[in-house]
Design an enzyme around this catalytic site. Structure first.
Site, short mmCIF file in Angstrom:
data_model
loop_
_atom_site.label_atom_id
_atom_site.label_comp_id
_atom_site.label_asym_id
_atom_site.label_seq_id
_atom_site.Cartn_x
_atom_site.Cartn_y
_atom_site.Cartn_z
N LYS A 484 0.84 -1.21 0.00
CA LYS A 484 0.00 0.00 0.00
C LYS A 484 0.88 1.25 0.00
O LYS A 484 2.09 1.17 0.30
CB LYS A 484 -0.91 -0.02 1.22
CG LYS A 484 -0.15 -0.07 2.53
CD LYS A 484 -1.03 -0.48 3.68
CE LYS A 484 -0.23 -0.43 4.97
NZ LYS A 484 -0.93 -1.04 6.09
N TYR A 710 15.30 31.64 5.33
CA TYR A 710 14.12 32.42 5.76
C TYR A 710 14.15 32.68 7.25
O TYR A 710 14.49 31.78 8.03
CB TYR A 710 12.84 31.65 5.44
CG TYR A 710 12.48 31.59 3.98
CD1 TYR A 710 12.24 32.77 3.25
CD2 TYR A 710 12.34 30.37 3.35
CE1 TYR A 710 11.88 32.69 1.91
CE2 TYR A 710 11.97 30.30 2.01
CZ TYR A 710 11.76 31.46 1.30
OH TYR A 710 11.39 31.39 -0.01
C1 LIG Z 1 -0.23 -1.84 6.84
C2 LIG Z 1 -0.86 -3.06 7.34
C3 LIG Z 1 -0.08 -4.19 7.60
C4 LIG Z 1 1.42 -4.23 7.54
O1 LIG Z 1 1.92 -3.58 8.68
P1 LIG Z 1 3.50 -3.45 8.95
O2 LIG Z 1 3.60 -2.93 10.34
O3 LIG Z 1 4.03 -2.50 7.95
O4 LIG Z 1 4.05 -4.81 8.80
C5 LIG Z 1 -0.75 -5.35 7.94
N1 LIG Z 1 -2.12 -5.36 8.06
C6 LIG Z 1 -2.87 -4.27 7.85
C7 LIG Z 1 -4.34 -4.36 8.00
C8 LIG Z 1 -2.27 -3.08 7.49
O5 LIG Z 1 -3.01 -2.00 7.31
#
Ligand SMILES: *Cc1c(COP(=O)(O)O)cnc(C)c1O
Length: 814
Positions: A484, A710
């Protein structure tokens, strides 16, 4: 090489089962991805700690590979190929290489050390190849696998070998020694890096020296520990900056512009030479090369003229964005046959475009006659499905008719003046040439011009980290990897392709459009969408994505569409809320969920999952356990009442580390493959994946009292040298990183961020760093790490990684 299968059996002490013991073998491979036209290839099914190449054999037989070295014959494969069954396939590969090595009798230089192996090897190749037909390790092929593959490349025409050996723990070097059988040893800088596998420096040196067990001579920088362990059969040929008793005493260094002049005493006389480098490492590496040249009795004039031409060594294949939607694979610094093979394999693995072009210079030092060489090259080009060859150089031009679709140019300048007519568009282009052809000019023409900040992604490190986590899984536990948010900022499609190659079971994305772009990029793995909006259900179905259903409302909406489309058994995933309180069915919604799903056949529950709120924090251990228990209970109820058999999963990365007994049927790995762990011990086992890089745009000196940026938030209290870097908060660098909180790395030194971070730029303090405009800058990578930055900014690595804006170009390499 040309051997019959029946003759290989005794070499490997193998048991033979097969169809044709007379089959001819003329190549070996361990890489299932890159095998085309493999009829005469012997495939070694190497078993890594977490990876087993036996799973590819069925597919390989289908594409025409017929000869395998295995530990067991996979199901459905017997009677379809030749199998040489051995106890350990890696040992067998090494045995095979050692046998091949034993057929040749010429000087072989074996190189090891902690730093500089590859550079010294490449430089020696350059320095000695005018007088020898050199075979050398391609790239940094120096591992237990890389060394045998390198040595197997030796053929009758070679008369000098240069092989590097790298080890990470004890007992490895003995095996490599048997394969390389060096006659001349070179120990490069021994340093203190990669020490984890050894008790201490002494043990490391002792182990490395195994390589020189049988060499006639050992070249090294004088060191008491080395003296202590070097074999009495071996003659020392040592050098030093301080100890005059050595063979070659380097008594003076003069730094001038970008060059260094080195003066040394050898056999009572003084000499000097110049190299186009200033840094300590290059100086030491050049001296190692000098020693080898002296050992081969080169005269001073030759040493001087060749040393002056030493060059920076670029070891990696770089993937870059090109003009007109092209993808470039830049390998513009070497042109030997072995590295051509590697580069073509890599090109083949880039599935983005159908059309593939290779720009190739004359090839040197193959050890073959030109006729044989270009015959082999053309075979390779055909088997890798290359559409077009652009040859540059007198020799390749003479063999133009060996290639189907080929244009040639006498030299790079002629290519450049015809550039406009060559119509590069929507294709992958491999640029591969010997240094002397200066193909960097071609890369420059073809490269898309964007600003100089890039996020480099090391694909090998991702594979490595993936395998690390795989090794923690119990047998038959499946693996979903989360890609993702654009692969945690690292590039969704490229990473998904790599994961697909590694045959993981599932990909996970947050939103439907992320899944759709993976499908459009050709990804075929099952993809779960964590947070599908109801409006995206149609698109989800159309692209064979699998929604996570987390509410009755969502379930009804999806069922309505599914029924309307007459779907049967469409896979969905049921999310349970066991305490995170984000998405999911709660305990008291389970009855209605079950009632709704009973007898429903438009959909099929492929998996049931939940997500933990505190898997990374053992302070909340009891809460985490309560989530796991509740998940077990609720999911069991659904399973029993519906009589189904779905995959169950609850663990993310830190869950895998901290709750190994709760893997259920699958785990969901995320940040771990990107090289980040919140456990300090585990972090040591992971490799850094992303390096955010930029360059210095401008350098200026300011006196005491002048300010920077700045709001004048930095005022110099000493004369200060300020470097400006073209990266700012619009690229994802937090403003909180400014005002002396954060730093970047330039020439391995820390440069503090001065004043406010601007939108597109920031300024850093380089008063104590010897740098010039154009020098590279590391924003994060090995140092500072993403975790370092997150800690200082009071956030988590996830936020740092995913904040890097899409305008920062991603560059992938192996
Ligand atoms: C992002 C996510 C993961 C992976 O989590 P990590 O801590 O990056 O391993 C697993 N399950 C769900 C539902 C997530 O949203």
């Amino acid at each position: 090489m040309s051997l019959l299968v029946k003759n290989i059996i005794p070499v490997l002490d193998a048991k033979y089962f097969g169809i044709d013991p007379e089959a001819i073998i003329d190549a070996v491979s361990i890489d299932s991805r890159s095998l085309q036209n493999g009829t005469h290839t012997l495939f070694f099914a190497v078993v890594g700690p977490n990876n087993d190449a036996h799973v590819f054999i069925d597919d390989l037989i289908t594409i025409g590979v017929h000869n395998f070295v295995v530990t067991h014959i996979p199901e459905k494969c017997s009677d379809r190929a030749n199998f040489l069954v051995v106890e350990d396939t890696l040992d067998a590969l090494q045995q095979f290489a050692a046998y091949h090595r034993s057929l040749f009798d010429f000087p072989v230089i074996g190189l090891t050390g902690s730093n500089g192996k590859t550079i010294v090897k490449e430089w020696l190749n350059f320095l000695l190849s005018p007088d020898f037909n050199v075979i050398r390790s391609p790239k940094s092929y120096n591992s237990q696998v890389g060394v045998p593959l390198s040595v197997i490349g030796i053929n009758e025409k070679h008369n000098l070998g240069i092989f590097e050996a790298g080890i990470s723990t004890i007992s490895e070097m003995e095996k490599l020694e048997k394969v390389i059988k060096p006659t001349i040893g070179i120990l490069t800088n021994i340093g203190s890096s990669h020490d984890e596998g050894f008790e201490n420096l002494e043990e490391k040196i002792k182990e490395k020296l195994f390589l020189f067990k049988n060499t006639a001579v050992l070249i090294y920088q004088k060191n008491v520990l080395v003296d202590k362990y070097v074999s009495p059969k071996t003659k020392a040929f040592s050098w030093s900056f301080i100890d005059e008793s050595v063979d070659v005493f380097v008594f003076k260094k003069e730094v001038e512009n970008k060059n260094t002049k080195l003066y040394y005493r050898y056999k009572g006389n003084s000499y000097g030479f110049e190299i186009p480098f200033q840094d300590e490492a290059s100086i030491e590496n050049a001296i190692s090369c000098l020693m080898a040249m002296l050992y081969f009795d080169y005269d001073t004039a030759t040493i001087q003229s060749r040393m002056a031409l030493l060059f920076p060594v670029e070891m990696r294949l770089k993937v870059k964005n090109g003009i007109n939607n092209c993808t470039l694979i830049d390998d513009s610094y070497s042109s030997d046959f072995q590295s051509l093979k590697i580069a073509l394999d890599f090109l083949e693995s880039q599935k983005q475009y159908q059309k593939k072009t290779v720009i190739l210079s004359d090839i040197f030092q193959s050890g073959l006659s030109n006729e044989e060489l270009y015959f082999k090259v053309s075979k390779l080009i055909v088997s890798n499905n290359i559409n077009r060859v652009i040859g540059i150089g007198e020799t390749i031009s003479a063999f133009k008719d060996k290639f189907a679709n080929c244009v040639t140019f006498k030299n790079t300048a002629e290519f450049i003046s015809n550039f406009e007519n060559l119509d590069f568009a929507n294709e992958t282009i491999l640029i591969k040439g010997a240094r002397s052809f200066q193909f960097e000019e071609i890369v420059y023409l073809l490269e898309e011009k964007t600003h100089e900040t890039v996020l480099e992604i090391n694909l090998n490190a991702i594979s490595y980290n993936l395998n690390f986590f795989k090794s923690k899984l119990k047998p038959n536990v499946k693996l979903m990897v989360m890609v993702k948010a654009f692969g945690y900022g690292s590039g969704g499609l490229e990473i998904a392709k790599l994961l697909e190659h590694h045959k993981i079971d599932y990909l996970g994305v947050a939103f439907a459009d992320e899944g759709i772009s993976l499908r459009n990029g050709g990804i075929q793995l099952p993809i779960m969408v964590l947070n599908p909006e109801n409006t995206s259900f149609s698109a989800i179905i159309q692209h064979q994505l699998e929604p996570e259903i987390y509410s009755l409302k969502g379930l009804h909406a999806f069922l309505k569409i599914a029924k309307h489309k007459n779907l049967k058994n469409f896979p969905i995933h049921i999310k349970l809320d066991t305490g995170m309180h984000r998405l999911g069915f709660e305990k008291n919604g389970i009855d209605e969920l079950i009632a709704t799903l009973k007898g429903e056949n438009a959909i099929q529950i492929r998996s049931i999952l939940s997500h933990m709120a505190t898997s990374d924090d053992l302070k909340h251990h009891d809460f985490a356990v309560s989530q796991i228990e509740l998940f077990d209970k609720l999911s069991s109820r659904i399973i029993n009442e519906l009589g189904i058999n779905p995959i169950r999963h609850i663990l993310n990365t830190s869950g895998i580390s901290n709750f190994p007994d709760s893997q259920f049927d699958m785990v969901r790995l995320g940040i771990g493959i990107y090289g980040v762990s919140n456990d300090a011990t585990e972090q040591k086992y992971l490799e850094n994946v992303g390096t955010l890089k930029s360059v210095i745009s401008q350098i200026r000196s300011i006196p005491v009292g002048e300010s920077v940026g700045y709001g004048r938030r930095f005022v110099a209290e000493r004369p200060t040298i300020v470097a400006t870097i073209p990266i700012g908060y619009a690229d994802g660098i937090s403003r909180a990183w400014g005002n002396c909180v954060g730093f970047v790395t330039i020439k391995d030194k820390k440069a503090t961020v001065l004043g406010s971070v601007c939108m597109d730029m920031m300024m850093v303090d380089v008063t104590e760093i010897n740098c010039v405009e154009g020098d590279p800058v590391i924003i994060f990578g090995e140092s500072p790490t993403v975790s370092d930055i997150a800690k200082k900014l009071n956030t988590i690595p996830y936020e740092i990684l995913t904040s890097i804006s899409q305008r920062v170009k991603r560059v992938f390499y192996r």
